[in-house]
Scaffold this motif. Structure first.
Motif, PDB file in Angstrom:
ATOM      1  N   LEU A 338       0.720  -1.167  -0.034  1.00  0.00           N
ATOM      2  CA  LEU A 338      -0.114  -0.051   0.036  1.00  0.00           C
ATOM      3  C   LEU A 338       1.007   1.329  -0.021  1.00  0.00           C
ATOM      4  O   LEU A 338       0.665   2.232  -0.662  1.00  0.00           O
ATOM      5  CB  LEU A 338      -0.846   0.156   1.381  1.00  0.00           C
ATOM      6  CG  LEU A 338      -1.794   1.245   1.541  1.00  0.00           C
ATOM      7  CD1 LEU A 338      -2.724   1.398   0.221  1.00  0.00           C
ATOM      8  CD2 LEU A 338      -2.515   1.118   2.780  1.00  0.00           C
ATOM      9  N   ALA A 339       1.801   1.247   0.851  1.00  0.00           N
ATOM     10  CA  ALA A 339       2.826   2.287   0.778  1.00  0.00           C
ATOM     11  C   ALA A 339       3.600   2.782  -0.356  1.00  0.00           C
ATOM     12  O   ALA A 339       3.782   3.885  -0.779  1.00  0.00           O
ATOM     13  CB  ALA A 339       3.828   2.311   2.223  1.00  0.00           C
ATOM     14  N   SER A 340       3.935   1.448  -0.956  1.00  0.00           N
ATOM     15  CA  SER A 340       4.653   1.523  -2.310  1.00  0.00           C
ATOM     16  C   SER A 340       3.808   2.394  -3.403  1.00  0.00           C
ATOM     17  O   SER A 340       4.226   3.089  -3.975  1.00  0.00           O
ATOM     18  CB  SER A 340       5.099   0.330  -2.628  1.00  0.00           C
ATOM     19  OG  SER A 340       5.945  -0.412  -1.824  1.00  0.00           O
ATOM     20  N   LEU A 341       2.432   2.060  -3.224  1.00  0.00           N
ATOM     21  CA  LEU A 341       1.559   2.577  -4.232  1.00  0.00           C
ATOM     22  C   LEU A 341       1.353   4.001  -3.817  1.00  0.00           C
ATOM     23  O   LEU A 341       1.344   4.879  -4.825  1.00  0.00           O
ATOM     24  CB  LEU A 341       0.418   1.652  -4.351  1.00  0.00           C
ATOM     25  CG  LEU A 341      -0.759   1.892  -5.363  1.00  0.00           C
ATOM     26  CD1 LEU A 341      -0.230   1.969  -6.668  1.00  0.00           C
ATOM     27  CD2 LEU A 341      -2.066   1.503  -5.090  1.00  0.00           C
ATOM     28  N   GLU A 342       1.286   4.272  -2.870  1.00  0.00           N
ATOM     29  CA  GLU A 342       0.707   5.541  -2.203  1.00  0.00           C
ATOM     30  C   GLU A 342       1.846   6.635  -2.441  1.00  0.00           C
ATOM     31  O   GLU A 342       1.608   7.809  -2.486  1.00  0.00           O
ATOM     32  CB  GLU A 342       0.389   5.594  -0.855  1.00  0.00           C
ATOM     33  CG  GLU A 342      -1.045   5.086  -0.594  1.00  0.00           C
ATOM     34  CD  GLU A 342      -2.250   5.820  -0.828  1.00  0.00           C
ATOM     35  OE1 GLU A 342      -1.970   6.604  -1.642  1.00  0.00           O
ATOM     36  OE2 GLU A 342      -3.322   5.014  -1.027  1.00  0.00           O
ATOM     37  N   ARG A 374      -9.645  10.391  -8.823  1.00  0.00           N
ATOM     38  CA  ARG A 374      -9.847  11.477  -8.277  1.00  0.00           C
ATOM     39  C   ARG A 374     -10.852  10.963  -7.103  1.00  0.00           C
ATOM     40  O   ARG A 374     -11.815  10.945  -7.501  1.00  0.00           O
ATOM     41  CB  ARG A 374     -10.099  12.779  -8.894  1.00  0.00           C
ATOM     42  CG  ARG A 374     -10.247  14.064  -8.071  1.00  0.00           C
ATOM     43  CD  ARG A 374     -10.139  15.105  -8.852  1.00  0.00           C
ATOM     44  NE  ARG A 374      -8.893  15.284  -9.589  1.00  0.00           N
ATOM     45  CZ  ARG A 374      -7.952  15.903  -9.115  1.00  0.00           C
ATOM     46  NH1 ARG A 374      -7.706  16.403  -8.079  1.00  0.00           N
ATOM     47  NH2 ARG A 374      -6.840  16.015  -9.966  1.00  0.00           N
ATOM     48  N   GLY A 375     -10.523  10.921  -5.810  1.00  0.00           N
ATOM     49  CA  GLY A 375     -11.586  10.858  -4.933  1.00  0.00           C
ATOM     50  C   GLY A 375     -11.745   9.574  -4.565  1.00  0.00           C
ATOM     51  O   GLY A 375     -12.674   9.298  -3.563  1.00  0.00           O
ATOM     52  N   GLU A 376     -11.246   8.619  -5.419  1.00  0.00           N
ATOM     53  CA  GLU A 376     -11.500   7.010  -5.062  1.00  0.00           C
ATOM     54  C   GLU A 376     -10.372   6.562  -4.839  1.00  0.00           C
ATOM     55  O   GLU A 376     -10.407   5.599  -3.677  1.00  0.00           O
ATOM     56  CB  GLU A 376     -12.163   6.682  -6.359  1.00  0.00           C
ATOM     57  CG  GLU A 376     -13.547   7.232  -6.693  1.00  0.00           C
ATOM     58  CD  GLU A 376     -14.376   6.498  -5.940  1.00  0.00           C
ATOM     59  OE1 GLU A 376     -14.450   5.447  -5.388  1.00  0.00           O
ATOM     60  OE2 GLU A 376     -15.540   7.580  -5.689  1.00  0.00           O
ATOM     61  N   GLY A 377      -9.350   6.640  -5.354  1.00  0.00           N
ATOM     62  CA  GLY A 377      -8.035   5.748  -5.032  1.00  0.00           C
ATOM     63  C   GLY A 377      -6.797   5.753  -6.103  1.00  0.00           C
ATOM     64  O   GLY A 377      -6.989   6.633  -7.071  1.00  0.00           O
ATOM     65  N   LEU A 378      -6.103   4.599  -5.989  1.00  0.00           N
ATOM     66  CA  LEU A 378      -5.123   4.667  -7.034  1.00  0.00           C
ATOM     67  C   LEU A 378      -5.092   2.919  -7.578  1.00  0.00           C
ATOM     68  O   LEU A 378      -5.680   2.093  -6.973  1.00  0.00           O
ATOM     69  CB  LEU A 378      -3.628   4.600  -6.502  1.00  0.00           C
ATOM     70  CG  LEU A 378      -3.285   6.063  -5.898  1.00  0.00           C
ATOM     71  CD1 LEU A 378      -2.183   5.933  -5.133  1.00  0.00           C
ATOM     72  CD2 LEU A 378      -3.088   7.075  -7.112  1.00  0.00           C
ATOM     73  N   GLU A 379      -4.420   2.769  -8.901  1.00  0.00           N
ATOM     74  CA  GLU A 379      -4.260   1.514  -9.234  1.00  0.00           C
ATOM     75  C   GLU A 379      -2.913   1.573 -10.055  1.00  0.00           C
ATOM     76  O   GLU A 379      -2.612   2.574 -10.397  1.00  0.00           O
ATOM     77  CB  GLU A 379      -5.213   1.233 -10.305  1.00  0.00           C
ATOM     78  CG  GLU A 379      -6.787   0.914 -10.030  1.00  0.00           C
ATOM     79  CD  GLU A 379      -7.465   0.578 -10.923  1.00  0.00           C
ATOM     80  OE1 GLU A 379      -8.231  -0.602 -10.787  1.00  0.00           O
ATOM     81  OE2 GLU A 379      -7.469   1.344 -12.019  1.00  0.00           O
ATOM     82  N   GLY A 380      -2.006   0.373  -9.943  1.00  0.00           N
ATOM     83  CA  GLY A 380      -0.850   0.429 -10.517  1.00  0.00           C
ATOM     84  C   GLY A 380      -0.179  -1.128 -10.085  1.00  0.00           C
ATOM     85  O   GLY A 380      -0.864  -2.006  -9.732  1.00  0.00           O
ATOM     86  N   ARG A 381       0.891  -1.064 -10.540  1.00  0.00           N
ATOM     87  CA  ARG A 381       1.934  -2.388 -10.386  1.00  0.00           C
ATOM     88  C   ARG A 381       2.832  -2.024  -9.446  1.00  0.00           C
ATOM     89  O   ARG A 381       3.784  -1.225  -9.455  1.00  0.00           O
ATOM     90  CB  ARG A 381       2.289  -2.736 -11.817  1.00  0.00           C
ATOM     91  CG  ARG A 381       1.251  -3.209 -12.849  1.00  0.00           C
ATOM     92  CD  ARG A 381       1.848  -4.036 -13.982  1.00  0.00           C
ATOM     93  NE  ARG A 381       2.389  -5.245 -13.495  1.00  0.00           N
ATOM     94  CZ  ARG A 381       1.576  -6.259 -13.496  1.00  0.00           C
ATOM     95  NH1 ARG A 381       0.362  -6.255 -13.548  1.00  0.00           N
ATOM     96  NH2 ARG A 381       1.902  -7.508 -12.928  1.00  0.00           N
ATOM     97  N   ILE A 382       3.284  -3.046  -8.469  1.00  0.00           N
ATOM     98  CA  ILE A 382       4.009  -2.804  -7.422  1.00  0.00           C
ATOM     99  C   ILE A 382       4.944  -4.366  -7.409  1.00  0.00           C
ATOM    100  O   ILE A 382       4.162  -5.607  -7.334  1.00  0.00           O
ATOM    101  CB  ILE A 382       3.838  -3.026  -6.037  1.00  0.00           C
ATOM    102  CG1 ILE A 382       2.914  -1.676  -5.943  1.00  0.00           C
ATOM    103  CG2 ILE A 382       4.785  -3.033  -5.049  1.00  0.00           C
ATOM    104  CD1 ILE A 382       3.691  -0.486  -6.177  1.00  0.00           C
TER     105      ILE A 382
END
Length: 648
Positions: A338-342, A374-382
């Motif tokens: 989670l912290a990596s994505l944030e 925006r206002g919802e969160g994130l998506e990505g690859r870790i």
């Protein structure tokens, strides 16, 4: 001539005169009379004191030192030169004792001023330049070597730094700071060299504010001290009346002289300012800045305490309080992902998540292919995983919660908590719950204030009533006022102040009017809060609530010591006057007795500098074991060249 030097010179003349006169008297040299020597040695003290009294009278101030002048003059006129020289020694000795006592009480305050940062190592086109601290501008990159003071407030650029903050906030152990953390001027680099970016000029930095407050603390005069001055002034006519009665009833002017001698309270009234300066100094060592002894005097009489909620009773930010973990998953690994994505997010919660992971020494990965909703969160690859973090709707869509997550959802259904859902490769793996938690030391602080005599505790907040009532119940407060605007806060403070002396504790800009309206305003300034700090009478530099209770206890102890010194000193002087009037004390014996009383009350006043009970509690909690080691870091000076740092 410097006044302390002059007072020491007068004491030396009087002592030499007494000794020389006794030597002549013992040797029986006929050409020189010891009375003449004692008179000559007394006259410089009499003349200097007369000039001082006239100078004070010219500006509308009359002091009880006039009794000393009357007693020395009367002794000389009555041919009691030995008594006169003894009085002169006791008076001059008392003034020197005053200087020593005041110097001891002010030493810690002066130490704060003396160690103010003076130079900074600034990045330049040529690599590095050492400049006076007042030439540092906001945005400059500065190198802080091991053992050096931080020259201005700033933001840490390097990954980490170890800081000794004991001189600024009273914490005895070095603290680890991470990239992006705010740093205070006046703290000491207790680790390796690091780079910071200036966020304020020297005059607007933390340490400059401390120096200004110290100057105010040394010059301000508390109401209690002014009352003590007026109370002591009554001693002058009372002394003359008792001396006159003793002379009239006995027919012996020597009895009147003895009364005058024992009533000479040379340093007695200084006991109050010595105690108050000692109390301000004691508070400064604990990271509590009193804006003068007036603030300390007012704080000692507080009966009602009003607290802001956010940032005062609570930590003022989102804190991770629980992680619900899916089967076959680990909490620390989920937090790391989670912290990596944030790291790629600009959301206000992102910094808190990243800092929490770093505090747990988790190694973060670099996020890739990040998309922010925006206002919802994130998506990505870790690493090799597809990670989504944010609201339930983003992560789960229309799917229902799995069984392991339902208990947590029910638990926080009506709570003022933020829930972050985390999915790995499309499957819900964990739920993180964040809340503005109550400070760890809030309950102890409330109990400490009640035990110190604060009868009423009120929470004043702009937040909704449900959240406020929940916090109030857990802290056992007496009243809650929610949904309050800044104007409502001022009105509440004014209403409480009308019933009892009231202190307001807050940290935000919106608290500044209420802090100014209270009998005593206490600002929590560890995270900045310039407006609240300027409006407050007392400033707490450490990010803890416990110093509020400590400040009240120090104030009450200091006022009690000052009152003890004055009452005991005047009572003993009064008893000695009666004994002298009855003929039981000679003028010489009276001078010696009075000096003993003066020394005793000043030594008692100096007790305000220390507080065994407070130090004992700190050591029991494990806070004081390494205090000496931390203090020694101030002397650390390791030679590290700028070239040793990769950024320079």
């Amino acid at each position: 001539m410097n006044e302390p030097v002059l007072r020491r010179a007068l004491l030396a003349i009087a002592i030499l005169g007494l000794g020389f006169g006794i030597g002549v008297w013992q040797s029986g040299i006929g050409s020189i009379q010891p009375d003449a020597i004692w008179t000559a040695a007394t006259l410089p003290v009499v003349v200097t004191l007369a000039i001082s009294i006239l100078r004070d009278f010219w500006i509308g101030r009359i002091g009880v030192d006039a009794i000393a002048l009357v007693s020395m003059s009367a002794a000389l006129l009555l041919g009691q030169s030995l008594a006169a020289i003894v009085i002169a020694i006791m008076y001059a000795g008392g003034t020197v004792l005053e200087d020593l006592a005041r110097g001891r009480a002010e030493r810690n305050l002066r130490a704060l001023t003396d160690r103010a940062p003076r130079v900074a190592h600034r990045k330049s086109e040529d690599g590095k330049e050492t400049v006076p601290v007042d030439q540092v501008a906001v945005g400059d990159e500065l190198l802080v070597r091991a053992g050096e003071l931080l020259p201005v407030d700033g933001i840490l650029i390097d990954d980490s730094a170890l800081l000794d903050e004991s001189a600024v906030i009273g914490e005895p152990l070095p603290e680890r700071r991470s990239a992006g953390d705010a740093l205070r001027s006046g703290t000491v680099n207790a680790g390796e060299a690091f780079v910071m970016q200036a966020s304020a000029v020297a005059d607007k930095s933390t340490y400059a504010a401390i120096v200004r407050m110290v100057a105010a603390a040394q010059t301000a005069k508390a109401p209690f001290i002014r009352i003590a001055d007026r109370f002591a002034l009554l001693l002058l006519p009372v002394t003359l009346l008792v001396a006159g009665i003793a002379w009239y009833l006995s027919g012996d002017p020597i009895r009147a002289l003895a009364v005058l001698v024992v009533a000479t309270p040379c340093p007695l009234i200084l006991a109050a300012p010595v105690a108050f300066i000692g109390g301000v100094s004691r508070a400064a060592r604990a990271g509590i800045l009193m804006k003068g002894s007036t603030a300390l005097e007012a704080l000692a009489q507080i009966r009602t305490a009003i607290f802001d909620k956010t940032g005062t009773l609570t930590i003022g930010g989102a804190e991770l309080i629980e992680i619900d973990v899916a089967p076959n998953q680990e909490a620390d690994e989920l937090l790391r992902l989670l912290a990596s994505l944030e790291q790629a997010s600009h959301h206000v919660l992102a910094d808190s998540i990243v800092h929490t992971a770093r505090r747990r020494n988790l190694v973060l990965s670099r996020p890739r292919d990040v998309r922010e909703h925006r206002g919802e969160g994130l998506e990505g690859r870790i690493d090799q995983l597809s990670v989504a973090a944010g609201s339930r709707s983003l992560v789960l869509g229309d799917r229902s919660l799995p069984q392991w997550a339902k208990s947590g959802e029910e638990r926080y259904r009506n709570a003022q908590a933020l829930r972050v859902f985390l999915a790995l490769d499309g499957e819900l793996a964990g739920i993180f719950t964040f809340e503005d938690a109550i400070r760890e030391d809030a309950r102890d602080t409330v109990r400490g204030l009640r035990s110190a005599g604060v009868a009423r505790m009120v929470m004043l907040t702009g937040d909704d009533g449900t959240t406020a009532e929940k916090i109030s119940a857990s802290l056992d407060l007496d009243a809650v006022i929610a949904d309050a605007t800044p104007a409502d806060k001022v009105a509440t403070v004014e209403a409480e102040k009308a019933m009892a002396p009231t202190m307001m504790v807050g940290d935000g800009i919106n608290d500044a009017p209420a802090l100014a309206a209270a009998t005593v305003g206490i600002a929590m300034a560890a995270r900045g809060g310039t407006a609240s700090s300027e409006a407050a009478d007392v400033v707490v530099l450490t990010d803890r609530l416990q110093p509020v209770a400590d400040a009240l206890r120090i104030a009450r102890r200091t006022r009690g010591i000052a009152l003890q010194s004055i009452v005991a000193g005047l009572a003993l002087s009064g008893a000695a006057m009666i004994s002298a009037a009855l003929g039981h004390i000679t003028p010489v014996a009276g001078a010696l007795l009075q000096e003993g009383i003066d020394v005793a009350v000043i030594l008692n006043a100096l007790r305000a500098l220390g507080d065994w009970h407070f130090e004992h509690i700190r050591s029991e909690k494990g806070e004081g074991h390494d205090a000496g080691k931390a203090g020694g870091l101030h002397q650390m000076q390791r030679d590290q060249s700028p070239a040793a740092h990769p950024k320079w």
